[in-house]
Scaffold this active site. Structure first.
Site, short mmCIF file in Angstrom:
data_model
loop_
_atom_site.label_atom_id
_atom_site.label_comp_id
_atom_site.label_asym_id
_atom_site.label_seq_id
_atom_site.Cartn_x
_atom_site.Cartn_y
_atom_site.Cartn_z
N ARG A 125 0.87 -1.18 0.00
CA ARG A 125 0.00 0.00 0.00
C ARG A 125 0.90 1.22 0.00
NH1 ARG A 125 -2.65 0.47 5.13
NH2 ARG A 125 -1.19 2.16 5.41
N GLU A 144 5.13 6.80 2.40
CA GLU A 144 5.92 5.57 2.42
C GLU A 144 5.16 4.51 1.62
OE1 GLU A 144 6.06 3.11 5.86
OE2 GLU A 144 3.99 3.49 6.41
N ASN A 146 4.16 0.50 2.09
CA ASN A 146 4.13 -0.60 3.06
C ASN A 146 4.15 -1.91 2.29
OD1 ASN A 146 3.31 1.00 5.64
ND2 ASN A 146 1.93 1.70 4.03
N SER A 151 -2.73 -2.87 6.08
CA SER A 151 -4.05 -3.25 6.59
C SER A 151 -5.17 -2.32 6.13
CB SER A 151 -4.01 -3.32 8.12
OG SER A 151 -3.63 -2.08 8.64
N LYS A 305 12.51 2.24 5.36
CA LYS A 305 12.63 3.68 5.15
C LYS A 305 13.98 4.02 4.49
CE LYS A 305 8.88 4.71 7.87
NZ LYS A 305 8.18 3.42 7.87
N LYS A 364 12.81 9.83 10.84
CA LYS A 364 12.19 8.49 10.84
C LYS A 364 13.21 7.38 11.12
CE LYS A 364 8.52 9.50 7.52
NZ LYS A 364 7.69 8.88 6.46
N GLU A 368 8.01 0.31 11.50
CA GLU A 368 6.70 0.35 10.87
C GLU A 368 5.63 0.38 11.95
OE1 GLU A 368 6.30 0.42 7.58
OE2 GLU A 368 8.46 0.34 7.32
N GLY A 369 4.43 0.77 11.56
CA GLY A 369 3.30 0.60 12.46
C GLY A 369 2.85 1.88 13.14
N ARG A 450 -7.42 7.61 5.15
CA ARG A 450 -7.40 7.72 6.62
C ARG A 450 -7.26 9.18 6.99
NH1 ARG A 450 -2.37 4.26 8.02
NH2 ARG A 450 -1.72 5.34 6.14
P1 ADP Z 1 4.93 4.01 9.66
O1 ADP Z 1 5.72 2.98 8.99
O2 ADP Z 1 5.13 4.05 11.13
O3 ADP Z 1 3.49 3.99 9.25
P2 ADP Z 1 5.06 6.49 8.16
O4 ADP Z 1 6.20 6.90 7.34
O5 ADP Z 1 3.86 6.05 7.42
O6 ADP Z 1 5.57 5.37 9.16
O7 ADP Z 1 4.67 7.65 9.14
C1 ADP Z 1 3.63 7.54 10.07
C2 ADP Z 1 2.73 8.75 10.01
O8 ADP Z 1 3.47 9.95 10.23
C3 ADP Z 1 2.07 8.94 8.67
O9 ADP Z 1 0.88 8.21 8.59
C4 ADP Z 1 1.85 10.43 8.60
O10 ADP Z 1 0.66 10.80 9.29
C5 ADP Z 1 3.03 10.98 9.39
N1 ADP Z 1 4.11 11.35 8.46
C6 ADP Z 1 5.07 10.52 7.99
N2 ADP Z 1 5.89 11.15 7.14
C7 ADP Z 1 5.45 12.41 7.06
C8 ADP Z 1 5.88 13.57 6.35
N3 ADP Z 1 6.95 13.53 5.54
N4 ADP Z 1 5.18 14.71 6.52
C9 ADP Z 1 4.11 14.77 7.35
N5 ADP Z 1 3.66 13.72 8.04
C10 ADP Z 1 4.32 12.54 7.92
MG MG Z 2 2.64 4.49 7.48
#
Ligand code: ADP
Ligand code: MG
Length: 474
Positions: A125, A144, A146, A151, A305, A364, A368-369, A450
């Site tokens: 996703r 990102e 996944n 899910s 990442k 970051k 994940e999660g 979401r």
């Molecule tokens: P995870 O693998 O924990 O899901 P993500 O990269 O999806 O990591 O980041 C988790 C959440 O943080 C995202 O769903 C988003 O709401 C926020 N986020 C992540 N990257 C960014 C970004 N570059 N700018 C703004 N919000 C972010």
């Molecule tokens: Mg995410």
């Protein structure tokens, strides 16, 4: 982005009435989760949190996200087959990040032995936010991708119906008719079914590798039931069950209690806390097997990442997808700024920039999660502390995406009905199947929107921050 529902959002009586209808509709439609209090019970459940109103999404960006999904499938699949790239890209990370290092060790071990698996199934996703430029125009920016346990494809197959009804209750029949149908559960199941079929044993089952605590079981059941509809047997097992009852035969076919497994669909296994020694052994057993793993360990690593950050380096996509300039252009158009914190001048420079201006970035780790990223003051503090240590390389930096907020109501069991300023994240599900070198299926399989209140920087639906939503294209 236009605030789509300005007329109703402040009409308290209409909102209350619509919310009551919405909650019952969600329960009727099966937009369900087990409760935090009784996470093992299916006889006490509640609705999964969702927005009262569908959120406005620019149709051009929505189409762009769909149009690039097959390219991302192709890219992930290519990375998973490129040992040299994975080795080089993750070299600095595995020195400091124990979890990635252990996954990587299994990857190498399985390669050395020689892969028994010949059919490959990817379900991913790709998540995006809509970055609002200074001139007010929005751009699609990938957050990102996944590659393991992505899910909510199940529950989100049922949310559009709920929102359609809500809009009708609010007198917006015309708008209700514009909400798109969406059925990722079916799309994901068709990929799993294809892999099962190519594995080639009628008697073999599909095994969902599930968590100890399965609050989100209904989401998975949606996909499961699609498989049963095709007369494919599904079993649900945990790593512990695999450790205790799993075995390989001489040709490395996987058996659970004597029953052959064609496909292992991981809905677990992406966080370090899950793995004790036994579970690592179970993971190794699965990876060594001939069964189709969704994902195999290489594809899980392709979703880190660190890999995402390396992809944004000039020239990397060209090396990974030679002969695909158009796909590369579509992929690159979705990238936000991503920066390596590896030791050296490049890392020093970006670390200093982020410390000086933390609100421009997200820090970051390789996790994940949800709930792991660092923002603002916290980002500054952590980066100050680690900027001269190798620990720095276990993180990447990313430009912070700043979407235009819109008003909505987040419906959560036992929570007051109140209006929030919200931002949304769009995910597109991708499914592909490869047999040997031949890609036999590659498609986008539906979407997930979401939405969360702006005061939460991080976290998804499972983490209790974001809620399910439906895009209303504008
Ligand atoms: P995870 O693998 O924990 O899901 P993500 O990269 O999806 O990591 O980041 C988790 C959440 O943080 C995202 O769903 C988003 O709401 C926020 N986020 C992540 N990257 C960014 C970004 N570059 N700018 C703004 N919000 C972010
Ligand atoms: Mg995410």
């Amino acid at each position: 982005m236009a605030a789509a529902w300005q007329d109703v959002v402040r009409n308290a009586a209409a909102v209350r009435e619509a919310a009551a209808v919405a909650v019952d509709a969600a329960l009727l439609a099966g937009v369900l989760m087990r409760t935090g209090e009784q996470p093992h019970a299916s006889d006490v459940v509640n609705y999964a949190p969702f927005t009262l109103l569908p959120s406005a999404v620019p149709w051009a960006l929505f189409e762009q996200a769909y149009a690039v999904q097959q390219d991302f499938n192709l890219l992930v699949d290519a990375i998973s087959q490129n040992k040299e790239f994975l080795e080089k890209t993750l070299a600095s990370t595995i020195k400091v990040d124990d979890f990635t290092a252990r996954l990587f060790r299994i990857y190498m071990q399985v390669l050395e032995e020689g892969l028994a698996q010949t059919v490959f199934l990817g379900i991913n996703r790709s998540d995006y936010m809509f970055d609002c430029g200074l001139d007010g125009t929005a751009a699609l920016r990938q957050i990102e991708i996944n590659t393991i346990a992505a899910s909510f494809g199940g529950l989100t197959s049922r949310t559009a119906d709920v929102h359609r009804l809500v809009l009708k209750v609010l007198g917006k029949t015309e708008e209700a008719s514009q909400l798109l149908p969406n059925n990722p559960a079916k799309g994901l199941a068709s990929g799993i079914a294809k892999a099962w079929e190519l594995y080639g044993s009628q008697r073999a089952v599909v095994m969902f590798l599930v968590e100890d605590v399965q609050r989100n079981i209904f989401d998975q059941r949606c996909v499961e039931n699609e498989l049963w509809n095709r007369n494919i047997r599904v079993v649900r097992k945990r790593f512990r069950d695999v450790f205790e009852h799993g075995s390989l035969d001489a040709s490395r076919r996987l058996f659970m209690d004597g029953q052959e497994v064609a496909v292992v669909y991981y809905r677990e296994g992406y966080v370090p806390q899950v793995y004790n020694q036994q579970n690592w052994e179970a993971r190794l057993l699965l990876e060594r097997s001939r069964a189709v793993k969704c994902p195999d360990i290489a594809t899980q690593l392709a979703g880190t990442k660190k890999v995402q950050q390396e992809l944004s380096r000039p020239g990397t996509l060209e090396k990974l997808l030679p002969g695909h300039p158009e796909a590369i252009a579509r992929i690159r158009a979705t990238f936000a700024g991503l920066y390596s914190l590896d030791e050296g001048e490049e890392g020093d420079r970006i670390a200093a920039t982020a410390i000086a201006d933390p609100d421009r970035f997200v820090l970051k780790p390789q996790r994940e999660g949800g709930g792991n990223n660092l923002y603002g003051e916290e980002l500054r503090e952590v980066l100050e502390k680690i900027k001269d240590s190798p620990e720095r390389t276990s993180y990447i930096l990313m430009d912070k995406i700043k979407p235009q907020p819109a008003l909505n109501y987040l419906l959560r069991a036992h929570s007051p009905l109140q209006v929030s300023e919200c931002i949304s994240e769009l995910g597109i599900f991708g499914v592909y199947v490869r047999q040997g070198q031949e890609l036999v299926l590659n498609q986008a399989a539906g979407h997930l929107l979401r939405t969360k209140a702006i005061e939460h920087a991080d976290g998804g639906v499972a983490a209790g921050v974001a809620v399910l939503d439906t895009p209303y294209l504008v």
